[in-house]
Design a protein around this motif. Structure first.
Motif, mmCIF file in Angstrom:
data_model
loop_
_atom_site.group_PDB
_atom_site.id
_atom_site.type_symbol
_atom_site.label_atom_id
_atom_site.label_comp_id
_atom_site.label_asym_id
_atom_site.label_seq_id
_atom_site.Cartn_x
_atom_site.Cartn_y
_atom_site.Cartn_z
ATOM 1 N N ASP A 238 0.837 -1.194 0.000
ATOM 2 C CA ASP A 238 0.000 0.000 0.000
ATOM 3 C C ASP A 238 0.878 1.253 0.000
ATOM 4 O O ASP A 238 2.013 1.231 0.488
ATOM 5 C CB ASP A 238 -0.910 0.018 1.225
ATOM 6 C CG ASP A 238 -1.939 -1.103 1.212
ATOM 7 O OD1 ASP A 238 -2.258 -1.589 0.100
ATOM 8 O OD2 ASP A 238 -2.401 -1.496 2.304
ATOM 9 N N THR A 239 0.340 2.335 -0.534
ATOM 10 C CA THR A 239 1.058 3.605 -0.491
ATOM 11 C C THR A 239 1.352 3.969 0.961
ATOM 12 O O THR A 239 0.470 3.903 1.823
ATOM 13 C CB THR A 239 0.216 4.719 -1.145
ATOM 14 O OG1 THR A 239 -0.038 4.372 -2.504
ATOM 15 C CG2 THR A 239 0.942 6.049 -1.071
ATOM 16 N N ASN A 240 2.604 4.328 1.225
ATOM 17 C CA ASN A 240 3.014 4.653 2.589
ATOM 18 C C ASN A 240 3.324 6.146 2.669
ATOM 19 O O ASN A 240 4.368 6.607 2.183
ATOM 20 C CB ASN A 240 4.238 3.828 2.981
ATOM 21 C CG ASN A 240 4.542 3.902 4.472
ATOM 22 O OD1 ASN A 240 4.830 4.969 4.988
ATOM 23 N ND2 ASN A 240 4.460 2.766 5.156
ATOM 24 N N ALA A 241 2.424 6.891 3.274
ATOM 25 C CA ALA A 241 2.559 8.347 3.322
ATOM 26 C C ALA A 241 3.781 8.780 4.118
ATOM 27 O O ALA A 241 4.414 9.798 3.802
ATOM 28 C CB ALA A 241 1.294 8.966 3.920
ATOM 29 N N THR A 242 4.133 8.026 5.151
ATOM 30 C CA THR A 242 5.286 8.400 5.972
ATOM 31 C C THR A 242 6.574 8.295 5.167
ATOM 32 O O THR A 242 7.407 9.214 5.167
ATOM 33 C CB THR A 242 5.376 7.505 7.220
ATOM 34 O OG1 THR A 242 4.186 7.663 7.997
ATOM 35 C CG2 THR A 242 6.585 7.878 8.068
ATOM 36 N N LEU A 243 6.751 7.164 4.486
ATOM 37 C CA LEU A 243 7.952 7.017 3.665
ATOM 38 C C LEU A 243 7.989 8.082 2.574
ATOM 39 O O LEU A 243 9.043 8.688 2.318
ATOM 40 C CB LEU A 243 8.000 5.622 3.039
ATOM 41 C CG LEU A 243 9.205 5.347 2.119
ATOM 42 C CD1 LEU A 243 10.509 5.500 2.875
ATOM 43 C CD2 LEU A 243 9.095 3.962 1.493
ATOM 44 N N GLN A 244 6.851 8.332 1.937
ATOM 45 C CA GLN A 244 6.819 9.337 0.881
ATOM 46 C C GLN A 244 7.155 10.728 1.400
ATOM 47 O O GLN A 244 7.702 11.555 0.657
ATOM 48 C CB GLN A 244 5.441 9.345 0.199
ATOM 49 C CG GLN A 244 5.185 8.120 -0.652
ATOM 50 C CD GLN A 244 3.946 8.251 -1.519
ATOM 51 O OE1 GLN A 244 3.067 9.075 -1.254
ATOM 52 N NE2 GLN A 244 3.855 7.436 -2.566
ATOM 53 N N VAL A 248 11.296 13.336 -1.937
ATOM 54 C CA VAL A 248 10.549 14.258 -2.798
ATOM 55 C C VAL A 248 10.174 13.620 -4.134
ATOM 56 O O VAL A 248 9.112 13.911 -4.693
ATOM 57 C CB VAL A 248 11.343 15.559 -3.038
ATOM 58 C CG1 VAL A 248 11.458 16.363 -1.764
ATOM 59 C CG2 VAL A 248 12.715 15.283 -3.637
ATOM 60 N N ASP A 249 11.039 12.783 -4.664
ATOM 61 C CA ASP A 249 10.791 12.177 -5.965
ATOM 62 C C ASP A 249 10.940 10.660 -5.933
ATOM 63 O O ASP A 249 11.094 10.021 -6.967
ATOM 64 C CB ASP A 249 11.738 12.762 -7.017
ATOM 65 C CG ASP A 249 13.206 12.594 -6.638
ATOM 66 O OD1 ASP A 249 13.495 11.982 -5.587
ATOM 67 O OD2 ASP A 249 14.073 13.072 -7.397
ATOM 68 N N GLY A 250 10.885 10.111 -4.725
ATOM 69 C CA GLY A 250 11.076 8.677 -4.562
ATOM 70 C C GLY A 250 12.490 8.288 -4.265
ATOM 71 O O GLY A 250 12.769 7.162 -3.839
#
Length: 272
Positions: A238-244, A248-250
């Motif tokens: 799942d998309t992980n908002a904390t890691l993101q 900034v660009d992965g």
């Protein structure tokens, strides 16, 4: 040993000649201010684009600038980040990136590479830059044991930083915006990048060099237990908002990513 210079009190505003003379006489009778300066001792940051951007004023937290503030008048923090370099290229440039011991003493050398090395082999735009994980580790080993590093003596403290995690979704979006001809093929994956982070950890255990594990620190805050798969940042997870929030660009760090790097570095230096 610190060197000192004596400076008289600064005088501001316009002063007539007679008053200036009286001020100069009076200032000689007052205690002089003593300012302590570093004596050509350096904290070298050696890495790829993540290090090169570490002084940037365009992030909410500048890692390099924060470090320079901590060591103000003690050590000169020097940015030797090399955008786009893998470890093979960085190994060749190492001796040119360090001062000669007769000119300045390196007290800390932080080494952080891997985001270029860990590009998927034969992927568009990555075929000439990717470096296999074994060669990556070997290149780092040669850096740690390089004569230009060893010349700075036993007082030199080397710190290895693990390859940070990537967020595949952000990587893909960034590649599509900047290089639309690349297609939708991933040039970096979370699973492959983790192998490079582990290689740094293994090298630290082998050589006794302290390791700042930014890969583990970011994933831990993202809720990962360091055992389960898929990893945060993977398309399969799942998309992980904390890691993101750290990337900034992965790949490259946001201000929060640099803040975490700084915090972890201060903890490591205090512990060691």
């Amino acid at each position: 040993m610190d060197s000192t210079i004596d400076l008289p009190p600064l005088q501001f505003g316009r002063t007539c000649p007679g008053a200036l003379a009286r001020t100069m006489i009076s200032s000689r009778q007052q205690p002089q201010h003593i300012y302590t300066l570093s004596n050509d001792e350096r904290f070298i940051l050696y890495g790829d684009s993540i290090i090169q951007q570490s002084f940037s004023p365009y992030t909410t937290f500048a890692f390099g600038a924060a470090l320079a503030d901590v060591y103000a008048r003690k050590l000169d923090v020097v940015n030797r980040g090399l955008w786009g370099y893998n470890t093979l290229q960085a190994l060749r440039a190492l001796s040119l990136s360090l001062p000669h011991p007769e000119d300045a003493q390196v007290k800390f050398l932080l080494i952080m590479f891997g985001v270029i090395d860990a590009m998927t082999p034969n992927s568009s735009g990555g075929v000439h830059q990717s470096v296999g994980v074994e060669e990556f580790q070997r290149n780092l080993r040669h850096m740690v044991c390089n004569p230009s590093v060893m010349a700075h003596g036993e007082d030199l403290h080397i710190i290895l930083v693990t390859t940070p995690p990537v967020d595949e979704r952000k990587c893909l979006k960034s590649d599509e915006e900047e290089c639309p001809d690349l297609g939708r093929a991933l040039r970096r994956t979370a699973a492959n990048t983790a192998l490079y982070a582990q290689a740094v950890q293994d090298l630290g255990e082998e050589t006794g060099v302290p390791v700042l594990d930014i890969h583990r620190a970011m994933l831990a805050l993202a809720g990962h237990d360091h055992l389960s798969v898929p990893l945060p940042g993977s398309m399969e997870a799942d998309t992980n908002a904390t890691l993101q929030s750290f990337l900034v660009d992965g790949v490259h760090f946001s201000g929060e990513g640099y803040r975490l790097l700084f915090t972890q570095l201060m903890i490591l230096i205090e512990r060691e």
